[in-house]
Enzyme design. Structure first.
Site, short mmCIF file in Angstrom:
data_model
loop_
_atom_site.label_atom_id
_atom_site.label_comp_id
_atom_site.label_asym_id
_atom_site.label_seq_id
_atom_site.Cartn_x
_atom_site.Cartn_y
_atom_site.Cartn_z
N LYS A 93 0.86 -1.18 0.00
CA LYS A 93 0.00 0.00 0.00
C LYS A 93 0.89 1.22 0.00
O LYS A 93 2.01 1.19 0.51
CB LYS A 93 -0.87 0.02 1.26
CG LYS A 93 -2.12 0.84 1.09
CD LYS A 93 -3.17 0.02 0.38
CE LYS A 93 -4.48 0.73 0.22
NZ LYS A 93 -5.55 -0.21 -0.17
N1 GLU Z 1 -7.24 -0.06 -3.38
C1 GLU Z 1 -7.96 -1.26 -3.68
C2 GLU Z 1 -8.00 -2.16 -2.47
O1 GLU Z 1 -7.85 -1.74 -1.36
C3 GLU Z 1 -7.44 -1.93 -4.94
C4 GLU Z 1 -6.03 -2.40 -4.89
C5 GLU Z 1 -5.50 -2.90 -6.23
O2 GLU Z 1 -6.27 -3.02 -7.16
O3 GLU Z 1 -4.30 -3.15 -6.29
O4 GLU Z 1 -8.26 -3.34 -2.59
#
Ligand code: GLU
Length: 434
Positions: free
Chosen positions: A124
């Protein structure tokens, strides 16, 4: 890859202390892991490997403002695990972003990708900024500088960012362009959630909401409730909440309340979601919607509804309000909306909680489809994407129910233990180097 020691990358195995603050999402994520480690009978070493991010990078981002001044922001990229493949996860722009929040979100991405069998570990990113206070030009410069700072640790085989709160497909286009310019050729697969015109996947923008709704309908039926006779309240009217509201209403669920960070609105007859979306598009919030009555934001979570979809931020269902929650089914559109205390209260009350790592996985599933399509330079139709998404979500739901019956745990405990076990097995089979 060699990493210059002067950068702020650090292997954090020894640097992360166990948090104690109940409001800290990392405390919550770690207590979920601890429960799984206990269920699986892990030794201390394996627990520690999984409790700490594999790699963290902290960067300072000087931003040239439109008025000529300079402001400096802090950005993070945390890669929790990559034992099963490249790291994967969104990039968040919010004033609440902190290192511990990003660490928690990265850990949840590892479990989510593993549970849904997409071949990634979790990551993240975040920048502590309120993006609404900055112009598009400023956000572009911020994104490009952040991307160039984290360049050594991202890439289609290393770590693949995607949108999250406060970022969107434009953010991804700027990241992709910055990475591609540095590489000397176009690298679409370095990010997902891009505009379709530069290699994004059809169906990606609605994928998280679609997944939430597939699971919500299945969960209501599992509880013996007919969705066409159910009511729902949704917290959040952003990418996830707005799409979920629209699709739930389309499926016949009466969406009686919707809230965002500025307020919440209620109508016992059910909200007209199209009108509400038009109002929110015009004013920037659901608050003040003339076809409904205002309700306090906290009250939205405590309404007497069948289905509650928290689709905003972490920690909103906690020890302060969990006993007042009346919904029979909670489907977590957000990451980490329920604290460990609240989970225990819901278990006692017989409330069905479908955990985030399954319920909101539609986004990363279609991110995976986008990455596959980009790597092969071969694009699928929207119908193909939607069909494969639905199939994966529902297969994971049925597998989870089956495992839950065997283990006798809550859905979250089952989902976390299943994912943690698979990641631990990948570690064991690869062995420890050196
Ligand atoms: N931000 C989204 C999540 O928390 C998508 C993450 C992604 O597609 O890599 O799952």
């Amino acid at each position: 890859m060699t990493i210059d020691a002067s950068t702020s990358i650090r292997s954090s195995h020894e640097s992360v202390g166990l948090g104690t603050d109940q409001d800290n999402p990392l405390t919550n994520a770690r207590s979920q892991l601890e429960a799984a480690a206990r269920t699986l009978g892990f030794d201390h070493g394996m627990h520690q490997i999984l409790a700490n991010p594999r790699r963290e990078m902290i960067v300072q981002i000087p931003l040239r403002l439109d008025n000529g001044g300079v402001e400096v922001f802090t950005g993070y990229r945390v890669q929790h695990n990559f034992s099963r493949g490249p790291a994967k996860g969104g990039l968040r722009y919010s004033p609440h972003v902190s290192l511990d929040e990003v660490r928690a979100l990265a850990m949840w991405m590892t479990w989510k990708c593993t549970l849904l069998d997409v071949p990634y570990g979790g990551a993240k990113g975040g920048i502590t900024i309120d993006p609404r206070q900055y112009s598009r030009g400023e956000l572009e410069r911020l994104t490009r500088r952040y991307t160039s700072e984290i360049l050594p640790i991202i890439g289609p085989e290393r770590d693949i960012p995607a949108p999250d709160i406060g970022t969107d497909e434009h953010t991804m286009a700027w990241m992709m362009d910055t990475f591609s310019v540095a590489s000397g050729y176009t690298v679409p697969a370095v990010v997902t959630g891009k505009p379709v015109s530069v290699g994004g996947s059809l169906g990606r923008s609605s994928s998280t909401s679609k997944g939430v709704v597939h699971i919500a309908l299945a969960a209501l039926e599992h509880k013996g409730l007919n969705p066409a006779r159910c009511t729902a309240a949704i917290q959040g009217f952003g990418k996830v909440g707005a799409g979920a509201a629209e699709l739930l209403a389309k499926a016949g669920v009466r969406v009686v309340a919707v809230g965002d960070q500025y307020g919440a609105v209620y109508s016992s007859k059910g909200l007209n979601i199209r009108h509400l979306a038009e109002h929110a598009g015009r004013t920037g919030s659901v608050a003040g919607f003339a076809e409904a009555e205002p309700v306090p934001s906290e009250a939205l979570l405590e309404l007497n509804v069948d289905l509650l979809v928290p689709a905003a931020v972490e920690g909103v269902l906690n020890r302060m309000n969990a006993r007042k929650v009346q919904a029979k089914v909670i489907v977590e559109g957000a990451n980490g909306p329920t604290t460990a205390d609240a989970d225990a209260i819901f278990q006692e009350a017989g409330t069905l909680v479908v955990p985030d790592i399954l319920a909101n996985a539609g986004g990363v599933i279609v991110s995976y489809f986008e990455w596959v399509q980009g790597n092969q330079a071969y694009w699928w139709t929207e119908a193909e994407v939607d069909e494969r998404l639905e199939h994966r979500m529902l297969a994971a739901w049925h597998n989870l129910l089956e495992t839950q019956r065997k283990l006798g745990l809550t859905l979250r405990e089952t989902a976390t233990a299943t994912a943690v076990d698979k990641v631990a097995k990948a570690h064991k089979i690869r062995g420890l180097y050196p």
